[in-house]
Design a protein around this motif. Structure first.
Motif, PDB file in Angstrom:
ATOM      1  N   ASP A 231      12.266  -8.375  -5.507  1.00 33.40           N
ATOM      2  CA  ASP A 231      11.412  -7.386  -6.169  1.00 33.40           C
ATOM      3  C   ASP A 231      10.291  -8.111  -6.908  1.00 33.40           C
ATOM      4  OD1 ASP A 231      13.318  -5.616  -5.263  1.00 33.40           O
ATOM      5  OD2 ASP A 231      14.337  -5.462  -7.210  1.00 33.40           O
ATOM      6  N   THR A 232       9.128  -7.509  -6.951  1.00 30.98           N
ATOM      7  CA  THR A 232       7.989  -8.146  -7.609  1.00 30.98           C
ATOM      8  C   THR A 232       7.420  -7.252  -8.701  1.00 30.98           C
ATOM      9  OG1 THR A 232       6.473  -7.295  -5.918  1.00 30.98           O
ATOM     10  CG2 THR A 232       7.335  -9.524  -5.607  1.00 30.98           C
ATOM     11  N   ASP A 233       6.919  -7.902  -9.726  1.00 26.24           N
ATOM     12  CA  ASP A 233       6.274  -7.216 -10.841  1.00 26.24           C
ATOM     13  C   ASP A 233       4.772  -7.261 -10.606  1.00 26.24           C
ATOM     14  OD1 ASP A 233       5.217  -6.368 -13.271  1.00 26.24           O
ATOM     15  OD2 ASP A 233       6.725  -7.407 -14.475  1.00 26.24           O
ATOM     16  N   GLN A 234       4.135  -6.095 -10.628  1.00 26.36           N
ATOM     17  CA  GLN A 234       2.700  -6.063 -10.366  1.00 26.36           C
ATOM     18  C   GLN A 234       1.918  -6.790 -11.456  1.00 26.36           C
ATOM     19  OE1 GLN A 234       1.633  -2.635  -8.461  1.00 26.36           O
ATOM     20  NE2 GLN A 234      -0.393  -3.324  -7.931  1.00 26.36           N
ATOM     21  N   GLY A 235       2.526  -6.933 -12.633  1.00 23.85           N
ATOM     22  CA  GLY A 235       1.949  -7.776 -13.668  1.00 23.85           C
ATOM     23  C   GLY A 235       0.850  -7.145 -14.496  1.00 23.85           C
ATOM     24  N   ILE A 236       0.606  -5.854 -14.342  1.00 21.73           N
ATOM     25  CA  ILE A 236      -0.448  -5.166 -15.093  1.00 21.73           C
ATOM     26  C   ILE A 236       0.162  -3.939 -15.757  1.00 21.73           C
ATOM     27  CG2 ILE A 236      -2.672  -3.959 -14.957  1.00 21.73           C
ATOM     28  CD1 ILE A 236      -3.307  -5.656 -12.502  1.00 21.73           C
ATOM     29  N   ILE A 237      -0.116  -3.732 -17.022  1.00 23.80           N
ATOM     30  CA  ILE A 237       0.422  -2.584 -17.749  1.00 23.80           C
ATOM     31  C   ILE A 237      -0.102  -1.285 -17.129  1.00 23.80           C
ATOM     32  CG2 ILE A 237       0.439  -1.402 -19.985  1.00 23.80           C
ATOM     33  CD1 ILE A 237       0.287  -4.196 -21.280  1.00 23.80           C
ATOM     34  N   ILE A 238       0.787  -0.330 -16.926  1.00 27.36           N
ATOM     35  CA  ILE A 238       0.411   0.932 -16.280  1.00 27.36           C
ATOM     36  C   ILE A 238      -0.720   1.624 -17.035  1.00 27.36           C
ATOM     37  CG2 ILE A 238       1.239   3.242 -15.674  1.00 27.36           C
ATOM     38  CD1 ILE A 238       3.990   1.923 -15.126  1.00 27.36           C
TER      39      ILE A 238
END
Length: 285
Positions: A231-238
């Motif tokens: 799984d990957t974290d897009q790294g940008i706050i929604i």
């Protein structure tokens, strides 16, 4: 509440010498206004407070600590209503808050074309932005991810400050590759809302889909055993995705219509994950 299971577990935490390691717990999330203590053998009680919700009050704890032993010798606690708290502010902090409010509040992103009367009115647009930004087949968030209407009214500008009221959490988007059967239990939760990409049709039980889920929901118990190291974290706050979407709409002189036309103007943004970052460093070196 002072008798929540976790509070009692925290109250019992000791070091190897039998010294209690936690003196105070500030609870949250249930919006309850409660204060009390949990008794402990051979030590001060654990102080437990929860000061309501929606910034209505705050908890104050005063501890007297012996400078040599670091032991708490006396204590007091109370719940203080914000309405009656007075104005004895720390000047430096108050100045910082006002400067931040001025900066956030003065930047208009877009003109609203709808009236927003309910927090739920903003959920379809939020899901659409998450879907487009992550290129997901299925997009999942919690209904509580939107915390305010922002008092958005047709014809008025929408500011960054309003977006912090609407989406105050620093959640990011987690990208998963899972089957419908693996996400089914989560989708049945009353705390969840989700969207399936247009044209995808009915979800198939054993079919694998690209799923975008906010990082808070990612740790729901329904995904225990489903989460994976891939799984990957897009790294940008929604919230930043939402702000950028409004900024694009404003630059295009489009109206923000989250109720009548909750489309997304933002484009796909690739995940920023640590492995790729390390690979780039290796190439540079």
């Amino acid at each position: 509440y002072q008798h929540y299971l976790y509070n009692n577990q925290i109250a019992s935490i000791q070091d190897q010498n039998g010294k209690y390691l936690v003196d105070v717990v500030f609870n949250g999330h249930t919006h309850s206004t409660q204060s009390g203590t949990i008794s402990r053998a051979n030590g001060n009680p654990l102080i437990v407070l929860q000061a309501g919700g929606n910034n209505s009050a705050f908890g104050e704890v005063v501890l007297s600590i012996h400078t040599d032993t670091k032991e708490v010798t006396s204590y007091s606690y109370r719940i203080i209503s914000v309405a009656s708290a007075g104005s004895n502010y720390d000047a430096a902090i108050e100045s910082y808050i006002q400067d931040t409010l001025d900066t956030l509040g003065n930047e208009a992103l877009v003109i609203a074309g709808d009236n927003v009367f309910s927090r739920d009115d903003l959920l379809p647009w939020s899901l659409m932005v998450m879907e487009v930004a992550s290129n997901a087949d299925v997009t999942i968030t919690n209904t509580g991810s939107i915390r305010s209407t922002g008092n958005i009214r047709s014809g008025d500008p929408v500011s960054i400050l309003q977006m912090y009221e609407i989406s105050p959490f620093d959640n990011t988007i987690m990208i998963m590759e899972i089957t419908y059967s693996q996400m089914y239990s989560l989708l049945q939760s009353s705390a969840i809302t989700y969207r399936v990409r247009d044209g995808l049709g009915a979800l198939q039980w054993n079919q694998t889909y690209t799923v975008a889920v906010n990082s808070y929901v990612y740790y729901f118990s329904q995904l225990d055993g489903v989460r994976d190291t891939q799984d990957t974290d897009q790294g940008i706050i929604i919230r930043d995705f939402l702000i950028e979407d409004l900024r694009i709409k404003g630059e295009r002189t489009e109206y923000f219509r989250p109720v009548s036309n909750p489309y997304a103007s933002i484009e796909y943004i690739a995940p920023l994950f640590f492995g790729a970052y390390i690979e780039n460093l290796d190439v540079l070196q």
